[in-house]
Write a protein that holds these residues in place. Structure first.
Motif, short mmCIF file in Angstrom:
data_model
loop_
_atom_site.label_atom_id
_atom_site.label_comp_id
_atom_site.label_asym_id
_atom_site.label_seq_id
_atom_site.Cartn_x
_atom_site.Cartn_y
_atom_site.Cartn_z
N SER A 13 -3.79 -2.68 0.88
CA SER A 13 -2.62 -3.45 1.33
C SER A 13 -3.01 -4.93 1.40
CB SER A 13 -2.17 -2.99 2.71
OG SER A 13 -1.16 -3.87 3.20
N THR B 114 -3.52 7.00 12.48
CA THR B 114 -3.28 6.05 11.40
C THR B 114 -1.88 5.47 11.56
OG1 THR B 114 -3.29 5.73 9.00
CG2 THR B 114 -2.36 7.80 9.79
N TYR B 115 -1.55 4.56 10.66
CA TYR B 115 -0.19 4.02 10.60
C TYR B 115 0.70 5.00 9.84
CZ TYR B 115 3.52 0.63 9.89
OH TYR B 115 4.73 0.00 9.88
N GLY C 223 2.00 -6.90 -0.54
CA GLY C 223 1.29 -6.59 -1.78
C GLY C 223 0.37 -5.40 -1.59
N ALA D 221 -6.00 0.36 3.12
CA ALA D 221 -5.16 -0.78 3.54
C ALA D 221 -5.98 -1.80 4.32
CB ALA D 221 -3.99 -0.28 4.37
N ALA E 295 0.85 -1.20 0.00
CA ALA E 295 0.00 0.00 0.00
C ALA E 295 0.88 1.25 0.00
CB ALA E 295 -0.90 0.00 1.23
N ALA F 52 2.60 4.91 7.34
CA ALA F 52 2.67 4.90 5.87
C ALA F 52 1.77 5.95 5.24
CB ALA F 52 2.32 3.51 5.33
N THR F 53 0.61 6.23 5.86
CA THR F 53 -0.32 7.22 5.31
C THR F 53 0.37 8.57 5.14
OG1 THR F 53 -2.01 6.11 6.66
CG2 THR F 53 -2.65 8.17 5.60
N MET G 10 0.34 4.24 -2.64
CA MET G 10 0.09 5.66 -2.34
C MET G 10 1.19 6.55 -2.92
SD MET G 10 -1.66 5.62 1.44
CE MET G 10 -0.51 4.58 2.30
#
Ligand SMILES: Cc1ncc(COP(=O)(O)O)c(C=O)c1O
Length: 401
Positions: A192, A81-82, A204, A170, A56, A84-85, A60
């Motif tokens: 994700s 959020t996590y 993935g 995700a 993911a 990665a965002t 993004m």
């Protein structure tokens, strides 16, 4: 009694057979299985198109690069959020503007985004936290309402003519909001398929879009452009190049490398066939938790007011006065062999974001929510007895503290 893991992958014999078939096929990287997985994802969501990638995070990043977002630009993201965002925004050289939760919602709301928009805002990334769709339609309406003051800095932004809306989905493959299925609502939707996700290909991800025409191009052009961006900027993929006499290619940009392999896609196709049953079982487990926790003072995140939650995470919230005891409860559950988790430590509480100037005091609502949050195991290998064991151990831990 056996320990209860938090989120093991649900790998069945048919998944193993599908992977072995690819391994024996003579073609293991991006190829026919990957295309099939993309087609199957589109059939599930009704999105206009889909490109699979290796995470993911890569999905993004590819969207932000396609949008031409970079230095001097801002992208609005939720605090809850996590990483990665938000980290993807910095990966492309722009700045993530971290927005606190509203008191009554753990999702990014249009009201909160409205307050954070500046003339540098180029995109908003909303998160379908726990598998519950974010209010994407309201966010899109807000992006549209700010057209007049939007100043584009790339051809894609120029064609769109407004702030772009990217959905961090995700957690929410297979979910639906009242207005439509996830994948059909935001400009881009990024999934994700990491090992702990509802549909796991080990690592993935995928990008879906609702309208390539909104960017002034056709669906196949958007697919090719995004694919080039995750394949070295190369004009042909390995399969196309492998066809007799078709070796020649060009590199038209300095692309990233984040394509999905057919091994991963085989797992994806195989798991996708079971997704409706897997989501139904996840929702059934949530209902059981809800019933067993009734009257305990513990609140379970609402998965049932939306049209169809992907039921990814069983977030629970202790009463506010019990927040100082949260970690003790987690330890007591661990001693009973039950793995739990906490979703999420808001971004401004993390070192990397503090180095960028963010402070916990910037996000008081997200912080209060985090301090009383415990996530219970939620996966399709759980038996009804185990669900009951988790809920009863949780009730005892809450009462004992
Ligand atoms: C909300 C959210 N966004 C993005 C990601 C990143 O996903 P991936 O590991 O596939 O890059 C995660 C992973 O846990 C996530 O929870």
């Amino acid at each position: 009694m056996d320990d209860i893991p938090f989120s093991p992958p649900d790998i069945r014999q048919e998944d193993i057979d599908a992977v072995i078939e690819v391994l024996n096929s003579g073609w293991i990287t991006t190829g026919p299985r990957t295309r099939e997985f993309e087609d199957r994802l589109v059939a599930l969501s009704g999105a206009q198109g889909c490109l699979t990638v290796n995470s993911a995070t890569a999905a993004m990043t590819a969207c932000l690069r396609f949008l031409g977002i970079g230095e001097g630009d801002e992208v609005i993201v939720p605090a809850y959020t996590y990483t990665a965002t938000a980290s993807v925004v910095h990966h492309v050289g722009a700045r993530a503007v971290i927005v606190d939760s509203d008191r009554d919602s753990i999702h990014l709301t249009a009201a909160a985004v409205d307050r954070a928009i500046t003339d540098r805002t180029k995109a908003v990334i909303a998160v379908d936290l726990a598998g519950v769709p974010a209010p994407v339609t309201e966010l899109l309406a807000l992006c549209r309402s700010r057209r007049a003051t939007f100043s584009p800095s790339s051809p894609a932004q120029e064609a769109l003519g407004r702030i772009a809306l990217v959905s961090d989905a995700a957690h929410s493959v297979g979910a639906a909001a009242a207005e439509g299925r996830v994948g059909t609502l935001a400009d881009f939707t990024c999934y994700s398929f990491h090992a702990v996700k509802n549909l796991a290909t080990a690592e993935g991800g995928a990008i879906e879009w609702r309208s390539a025409e909104a960017f002034g191009i056709t669906g196949p052009e958007l697919y090719q452009t995004l694919r080039r961006g995750v394949l070295h900027g190369q004009t042909k993929d390995a399969l196309e190049k492998s066809r007799g006499g078709a070796w020649e290619y060009d590199i038209v940009e300095l692309g990233h490398k984040a394509n999905m392999t057919d091994i991963q896609a085989a797992l994806g196709v195989s798991q996708l066939s079971r997704l409706p049953q897997m989501l139904a079982r996840r929702r059934d487990i949530l209902r059981r938790y809800q019933a067993e926790l009734e009257g305990s003072g513990v609140e379970l995140i609402d998965h049932f007011s939306c049209r169809e939650s992907a039921a990814h995470l069983a977030l629970t919230f202790l009463p506010a006065q019990m927040a100082p005891r949260r970690d003790g409860i987690i330890e007591q559950l661990a001693a009973a062999g039950i793995s739990t988790n906490v979703h999420y430590k808001p971004l401004p509480l993390l070192t990397a974001y503090q180095k960028l100037g963010w402070q916990p005091a910037d996000v008081p609502n997200a912080r209060r929510t985090f301090e009383r949050e415990v996530t219970l195991p939620l996966h399709t290998l759980l038996t009804d007895e185990q669900v009951s064991r988790v809920a009863q151990a949780y009730r005892r831990a809450v009462d004992a503290q």
